[in-house]
Design a protein around this motif. Structure first.
Motif, PDB file in Angstrom:
ATOM      1  N   MET A 216       0.841  -1.332  -0.100  1.00 41.68           N
ATOM      2  CA  MET A 216      -0.087  -0.136   0.033  1.00 41.68           C
ATOM      3  C   MET A 216       0.643   1.208  -0.008  1.00 41.68           C
ATOM      4  SD  MET A 216      -3.110   1.511  -0.179  1.00 41.68           S
ATOM      5  CE  MET A 216      -4.130  -0.079   0.239  1.00 41.68           C
ATOM      6  N   GLU A 217       2.000   1.237   0.627  1.00 41.70           N
ATOM      7  CA  GLU A 217       2.800   2.462   0.761  1.00 41.70           C
ATOM      8  C   GLU A 217       3.359   2.833  -0.686  1.00 41.70           C
ATOM      9  OE1 GLU A 217       5.445  -0.906   2.372  1.00 41.70           O
ATOM     10  OE2 GLU A 217       3.432  -0.367   2.373  1.00 41.70           O
ATOM     11  N   TYR A 218       3.549   1.635  -1.688  1.00 39.94           N
ATOM     12  CA  TYR A 218       4.003   2.145  -2.853  1.00 39.94           C
ATOM     13  C   TYR A 218       2.972   2.665  -3.811  1.00 39.94           C
ATOM     14  CZ  TYR A 218       8.359  -0.372  -1.860  1.00 39.94           C
ATOM     15  OH  TYR A 218       9.459  -0.658  -1.136  1.00 39.94           O
ATOM     16  N   LYS A 219       1.683   2.626  -3.298  1.00 41.53           N
ATOM     17  CA  LYS A 219       0.683   3.040  -4.535  1.00 41.53           C
ATOM     18  C   LYS A 219       0.576   4.437  -4.375  1.00 41.53           C
ATOM     19  CE  LYS A 219      -1.998  -1.548  -4.005  1.00 41.53           C
ATOM     20  NZ  LYS A 219      -3.355  -1.965  -3.447  1.00 41.53           N
ATOM     21  N   ASN A 220       0.472   4.855  -5.310  1.00 43.82           N
ATOM     22  CA  ASN A 220       0.484   6.418  -5.511  1.00 43.82           C
ATOM     23  C   ASN A 220      -0.637   6.997  -6.618  1.00 43.82           C
ATOM     24  OD1 ASN A 220       1.559   6.039  -8.031  1.00 43.82           O
ATOM     25  ND2 ASN A 220       3.707   6.823  -7.189  1.00 43.82           N
ATOM     26  N   LEU A 221      -0.912   8.350  -6.722  1.00 46.44           N
ATOM     27  CA  LEU A 221      -1.886   8.596  -7.904  1.00 46.44           C
ATOM     28  C   LEU A 221      -1.723   7.911  -9.091  1.00 46.44           C
ATOM     29  CD1 LEU A 221      -2.547  12.229  -7.208  1.00 46.44           C
ATOM     30  CD2 LEU A 221      -4.234  10.501  -7.621  1.00 46.44           C
ATOM     31  N   ILE A 222      -0.543   7.677  -9.514  1.00 45.57           N
ATOM     32  CA  ILE A 222      -0.038   7.082 -10.829  1.00 45.57           C
ATOM     33  C   ILE A 222      -0.676   5.616 -10.979  1.00 45.57           C
ATOM     34  CG2 ILE A 222       1.622   6.509 -12.435  1.00 45.57           C
ATOM     35  CD1 ILE A 222       3.378   8.804 -11.321  1.00 45.57           C
ATOM     36  N   THR A 223      -0.502   5.162  -9.663  1.00 47.83           N
ATOM     37  CA  THR A 223      -1.033   3.691  -9.662  1.00 47.83           C
ATOM     38  C   THR A 223      -2.490   3.294  -9.774  1.00 47.83           C
ATOM     39  OG1 THR A 223       0.625   3.208  -8.072  1.00 47.83           O
ATOM     40  CG2 THR A 223      -0.579   1.377  -8.374  1.00 47.83           C
ATOM     41  N   TRP A 224      -3.134   4.243  -8.964  1.00 46.80           N
ATOM     42  CA  TRP A 224      -4.436   4.067  -9.067  1.00 46.80           C
ATOM     43  C   TRP A 224      -5.249   4.505 -10.192  1.00 46.80           C
ATOM     44  CZ3 TRP A 224      -7.531   2.015  -5.057  1.00 46.80           C
ATOM     45  CH2 TRP A 224      -6.712   2.035  -3.776  1.00 46.80           C
ATOM     46  N   ASN A 225      -4.584   5.928 -10.802  1.00 46.15           N
ATOM     47  CA  ASN A 225      -5.156   6.268 -12.077  1.00 46.15           C
ATOM     48  C   ASN A 225      -4.851   5.128 -13.338  1.00 46.15           C
ATOM     49  OD1 ASN A 225      -5.926   8.570 -10.903  1.00 46.15           O
ATOM     50  ND2 ASN A 225      -4.306   9.509 -11.588  1.00 46.15           N
ATOM     51  N   CYS A 226      -3.743   4.620 -13.090  1.00 45.76           N
ATOM     52  CA  CYS A 226      -3.401   3.652 -14.088  1.00 45.76           C
ATOM     53  C   CYS A 226      -4.602   2.390 -14.331  1.00 45.76           C
ATOM     54  CB  CYS A 226      -2.107   2.783 -14.244  1.00 45.76           C
ATOM     55  SG  CYS A 226      -1.346   2.060 -15.476  1.00 45.76           S
ATOM     56  N   MET A 227      -4.651   2.078 -13.030  1.00 45.05           N
ATOM     57  CA  MET A 227      -5.959   0.759 -12.770  1.00 45.05           C
ATOM     58  C   MET A 227      -7.160   1.464 -13.203  1.00 45.05           C
ATOM     59  SD  MET A 227      -4.437  -1.917 -12.262  1.00 45.05           S
ATOM     60  CE  MET A 227      -5.864  -3.003 -11.920  1.00 45.05           C
ATOM     61  N   ILE A 228      -7.653   2.412 -12.935  1.00 47.96           N
ATOM     62  CA  ILE A 228      -8.894   2.959 -13.179  1.00 47.96           C
ATOM     63  C   ILE A 228      -9.221   2.997 -14.595  1.00 47.96           C
ATOM     64  CG2 ILE A 228     -10.459   5.085 -13.097  1.00 47.96           C
ATOM     65  CD1 ILE A 228      -9.462   5.345 -10.246  1.00 47.96           C
ATOM     66  N   SER A 229      -8.093   3.919 -15.348  1.00 52.72           N
ATOM     67  CA  SER A 229      -8.028   3.911 -16.885  1.00 52.72           C
ATOM     68  C   SER A 229      -8.165   2.493 -17.414  1.00 52.72           C
ATOM     69  CB  SER A 229      -6.820   4.555 -17.278  1.00 52.72           C
ATOM     70  OG  SER A 229      -6.786   4.571 -18.669  1.00 52.72           O
ATOM     71  N   GLY A 230      -7.430   1.590 -16.945  1.00 49.68           N
ATOM     72  CA  GLY A 230      -7.567   0.191 -17.505  1.00 49.68           C
ATOM     73  C   GLY A 230      -8.783  -0.340 -17.389  1.00 49.68           C
ATOM     74  N   TYR A 231      -9.397  -0.424 -16.422  1.00 51.19           N
ATOM     75  CA  TYR A 231     -10.686  -0.995 -16.098  1.00 51.19           C
ATOM     76  C   TYR A 231     -11.834  -0.157 -17.023  1.00 51.19           C
ATOM     77  CZ  TYR A 231      -9.746  -4.138 -12.465  1.00 51.19           C
ATOM     78  OH  TYR A 231      -9.342  -5.226 -11.446  1.00 51.19           O
ATOM     79  N   ALA A 232     -11.656   1.092 -17.077  1.00 51.48           N
ATOM     80  CA  ALA A 232     -12.446   1.968 -17.770  1.00 51.48           C
ATOM     81  C   ALA A 232     -12.791   1.644 -19.122  1.00 51.48           C
ATOM     82  CB  ALA A 232     -12.373   3.384 -17.341  1.00 51.48           C
ATOM     83  N   GLN A 233     -11.561   1.245 -19.723  1.00 49.82           N
ATOM     84  CA  GLN A 233     -11.477   1.052 -21.198  1.00 49.82           C
ATOM     85  C   GLN A 233     -11.747  -0.500 -21.535  1.00 49.82           C
ATOM     86  OE1 GLN A 233     -10.782   3.684 -23.204  1.00 49.82           O
ATOM     87  NE2 GLN A 233     -10.659   4.793 -21.183  1.00 49.82           N
ATOM     88  N   SER A 234     -11.690  -1.159 -20.483  1.00 51.63           N
ATOM     89  CA  SER A 234     -11.894  -2.611 -20.722  1.00 51.63           C
ATOM     90  C   SER A 234     -13.518  -3.029 -21.062  1.00 51.63           C
ATOM     91  CB  SER A 234     -11.187  -3.700 -19.690  1.00 51.63           C
ATOM     92  OG  SER A 234     -11.906  -3.582 -18.593  1.00 51.63           O
ATOM     93  N   GLU A 235     -13.710  -4.173 -21.640  1.00 52.57           N
ATOM     94  CA  GLU A 235     -15.165  -4.463 -21.832  1.00 52.57           C
ATOM     95  C   GLU A 235     -15.648  -4.694 -20.319  1.00 52.57           C
ATOM     96  OE1 GLU A 235     -17.857  -7.386 -24.499  1.00 52.57           O
ATOM     97  OE2 GLU A 235     -15.810  -7.506 -24.630  1.00 52.57           O
ATOM     98  N   ASN A 236     -16.966  -4.466 -20.137  1.00 51.90           N
ATOM     99  CA  ASN A 236     -17.651  -4.467 -18.797  1.00 51.90           C
ATOM    100  C   ASN A 236     -16.825  -4.240 -17.333  1.00 51.90           C
ATOM    101  OD1 ASN A 236     -19.727  -5.579 -20.541  1.00 51.90           O
ATOM    102  ND2 ASN A 236     -18.716  -7.571 -20.354  1.00 51.90           N
ATOM    103  N   GLY A 237     -15.668  -3.395 -17.392  1.00 51.05           N
ATOM    104  CA  GLY A 237     -14.699  -3.088 -16.563  1.00 51.05           C
ATOM    105  C   GLY A 237     -15.248  -1.754 -15.711  1.00 51.05           C
ATOM    106  N   ILE A 238     -16.421  -0.801 -16.371  1.00 49.82           N
ATOM    107  CA  ILE A 238     -16.514   0.242 -15.419  1.00 49.82           C
ATOM    108  C   ILE A 238     -16.997   0.149 -14.094  1.00 49.82           C
ATOM    109  CG2 ILE A 238     -19.032   0.298 -16.246  1.00 49.82           C
ATOM    110  CD1 ILE A 238     -16.587   3.469 -16.408  1.00 49.82           C
ATOM    111  N   ASP A 239     -17.626  -0.874 -13.808  1.00 39.41           N
ATOM    112  CA  ASP A 239     -18.038  -1.160 -12.316  1.00 39.41           C
ATOM    113  C   ASP A 239     -16.834  -1.305 -11.386  1.00 39.41           C
ATOM    114  OD1 ASP A 239     -20.794  -0.773 -13.022  1.00 39.41           O
ATOM    115  OD2 ASP A 239     -21.160  -2.880 -13.289  1.00 39.41           O
TER     116      ASP A 239
END
Length: 637
Positions: A216-239
């Motif tokens: 958790m201490e390594y997770k920063n804004l870049i990490t969270w944004n990267c995952m959010i963007s990845g899920y948002a662009q994937s099929e059925n990943g918006i939830d």
């Protein structure tokens, strides 16, 4: 002359030289100062030359970068070893290559250091790895990796992260993960690089697995944004993206925009609007996302309302609104925004703006506006060797000026295959099949490699011009010379060529021998040919097959009905029309556009919506009367 600069310091001090160099606007300015340094002997001053190298090797002005490199190689490279022990200057020059022009030269400089025993550090190696990443030089990057291990610096965290970046950039995600797993120590950069690499390749599950494993201490804004963007662009990943968005400890503009973009992509404008309304701060990306979203759903009025609400619009938002209009057929409104931009003068149109404008003009067939934009491009020295040149050729072709299209095409020196395709396509829509085929032969002569689209436009041109032999030659060249596997579109063009030439039986045989299953478009092309050439033996079973495939498409019924009508089979016509009525199918009306004094007029079959409809029908009636009076005279003669 730069030497006229009013400086208090004498010429032999460092400051005026550096100040004058910063004022250089041309290569000639740099050469003047260089000449002065030589004649005064100050070019031999290590202090001055060192400052020149450090100050100007990262410059954005190419002549200054070249001068800094020249000074380095002529006055610092091969001095005594003691002076060369510190790689600081060498790194500055390597960086000028790895982050600027000619990145491959970074490798050459490192080779010089190795050859002459100049010491280097981890920054030297990281810069060379950056150059390899930019160029995709996997082999050379692996050689640097081998050098790191040989020098026992392969476990350095900074260099290992550079290697992970190299392997990911070159597409070797397995090597990157292998290195990641072998690292004794990792940081945020290590994890973020791997997660981003997985997401860019659509491996969202592996990215998620690594995200969960990440401390958790390594997770920063870049990490969270990267995952959010990845899920948002994937099929059925918006939830899942929304879950992370709500869970993340802090958010920035990228977080909000990624979520809005995700909702827009899946057509959920209600939730996108809700997030947009909640945003603590918005930027142009936020507005452009929403405008784009509403436009894609055809809600151009809502997109325009947002556009009007936005203060401080930039060119990106204007482009989004213009593109939305063009996508929905409101090309005149898109041009109105462009005209406002030009009158206002605060925002400069970019390549994207002009591509949208040219597309709008092409759809409207507004040749005068097209000539105006062409003049604008030439006046502002826009590069036509890329997509703008393609769009300009396409615009002229669709506006009816093949001559201007050809002039643009011939004026482009380094033509890409897209330029050739646009020109061949332009000739095709004007029925100039022989010229289109000759252009293909010219491509062969100049060794320009054609692509799928090239053959589609040439075959289409051959079909419209009735060039059966040339079409067969083209299809043969595609398969035998360029070893390309034909797609459905190519087979469809061949069916159209044979059908238009009246070779209906051969066209049916061609379909039956195709290695891939024909779709409704190909069968409909054959049916159209049967109708035109009154071949009911082939046409009737084809029409019935089409109706079985797609019973809701009115065009198959219409073609069959017209074929029956052409042969006087009125009972069969009534049967088909009854089927259409029972299935609530209507013929899509034809549409025509006419440009008159800069205004585009649109007409449908039996259309009475035009403001001058009474005058138009009155004129048509008078013409009809005049023709009926003339016809008997001709018959009598």
């Amino acid at each position: 002359m730069l030497f006229c600069a009013n400086l208090n310091q004498p010429w032999n001090s460092t400051l005026p030289t550096l100040v004058l160099l910063r004022k250089c606007k041309t290569s000639n300015d740099v050469n003047q100062i260089h000449a002065r340094l030589i004649t005064t002997g100050f070019i031999e001053s290590p202090t001055l030359t060192t400052k020149i190298i450090l100050a100007f090797s990262p410059s954005l002005f190419s002549p200054l970068v070249d001068f800094a490199r020249y000074v380095f190689f002529t006055h610092h490279t091969f001095r005594s070893p003691k002076q060369d022990m510190n790689p600081f200057l060498w790194n500055a020059v390597i960086k000028s290559y790895s982050h600027g022009r000619d990145p491959e030269q970074a490798l050459a400089v490192l080779s010089l250091m190795l050859e002459y025993g100049v010491s280097f550090d981890k920054f030297s190696l990281s810069l060379v790895l950056k150059a390899c990443s930019r160029l995709g030089l996997m082999k050379e990057g692996m050689q640097v990796h081998g050098l790191l291990r040989k020098l026992n610096v392969g476990s350095d965290l900074f260099l290992q992260n550079c290697l992970i970046s190299l392997y990911l950039r070159c597409g070797f995600i397995g090597y990157a993960r292998q290195l990641f797993d072998s690292m004794s120590r990792r940081d945020s950069v290590s994890y973020n690089s791997m997660i981003d690499g997985y997401i860019k390749r659509g491996m969202i599950d592996l990215a998620s697995e690594l995200f969960d494993f990440m401390p958790m201490e390594y997770k920063n804004l870049i990490t969270w944004n990267c995952m959010i963007s990845g899920y948002a662009q994937s099929e059925n990943g918006i939830d899942l993206a929304l879950e992370l968005f709500e869970e993340m400890p802090a958010r920035d503009l990228i977080s909000w925009n990624s979520m809005i973009n995700g909702f827009v992509k899946c057509g959920n404008l209600e939730d996108a609007q809700a997030l947009f309304d909640k945003m603590p701060k918005r930027d142009v990306v936020s507005w452009a996302n929403m405008i784009n979203g509403y436009s894609k759903l055809g809600k151009v009025d809502l997109a325009r309302r947002l556009f009007n609400e936005m203060l401080g619009r930039d060119i990106v938002v204007c482009n989004a609104m213009m593109a939305g209009y063009v996508q929905n057929g409101y090309c005149a409104e898109a041009l109105e925004i462009f005209d406002h931009l030009q009158r206002d003068g605060n925002l400069q149109p970019d390549n994207a703006t002009l591509l949208i404008v040219l597309s709008a003009i092409a759809q409207l067939g507004h040749i005068d506006k097209g000539l105006e934009i062409h003049q604008y491009l030439e006046k502002n020295k826009f590069f036509l060797g890329g997509r703008l040149g393609v769009a300009l050729i396409d615009m002229y072709s669709k506006c009816g000026s093949v001559k201007n299209a050809m002039l643009v095409f011939e004026g482009i020196e380094d033509k890409s295959v897209d330029h050739w395709n646009a020109m061949i396509g332009g000739l095709a829509i004007h029925g100039l099949g022989e010229l289109a085929f000759n252009l293909l032969m010219e491509m062969e002569r100049l060794s320009v490699e054609p692509d799928d689209i090239t053959y589609i436009v040439v075959l289409n041109a051959c079909g419209h011009a009735g060039l059966v032999k040339e079409g067969l030659i083209c299809f043969d060249i595609m398969r035998r010379v360029h070893k390309m596997v034909p797609k459905l579109q190519h087979y469809g063009c061949m069916v159209d060529i044979l059908g238009r030439a009246g070779q209906v039986t051969e066209a049916r045989k061609f379909i039956e021998e195709m290695p891939i299953e024909a779709n409704d478009v190909i069968w409909r092309a054959l049916l159209s040919a049967c109708k035109n050439h009154e071949n009911i033996d082939v046409g009737e079973p084809v029409a019935k097959h089409l109706i079985t495939l797609d019973s809701c498409n009115s065009s198959s019924y219409v073609l069959l009905s017209n074929m029956y009508a052409g042969l006087g089979m009125w009972n069969a016509v009534s049967t088909v029309r009854m089927m259409m009525k029972e299935r609530n199918l209507k013929k899509i009306p034809g549409c025509s556009w006419i440009e008159l004094e800069g205004t585009i007029h649109e007409f449908f079959v039996q259309d009475k919506s035009h403001p001058q409809v009474m005058e138009i029908y009155s004129l048509l009636d008078s013409l009809s009367t005049s023709n009926s009076e003339v016809t008997p005279c001709r018959h009598h003669v």
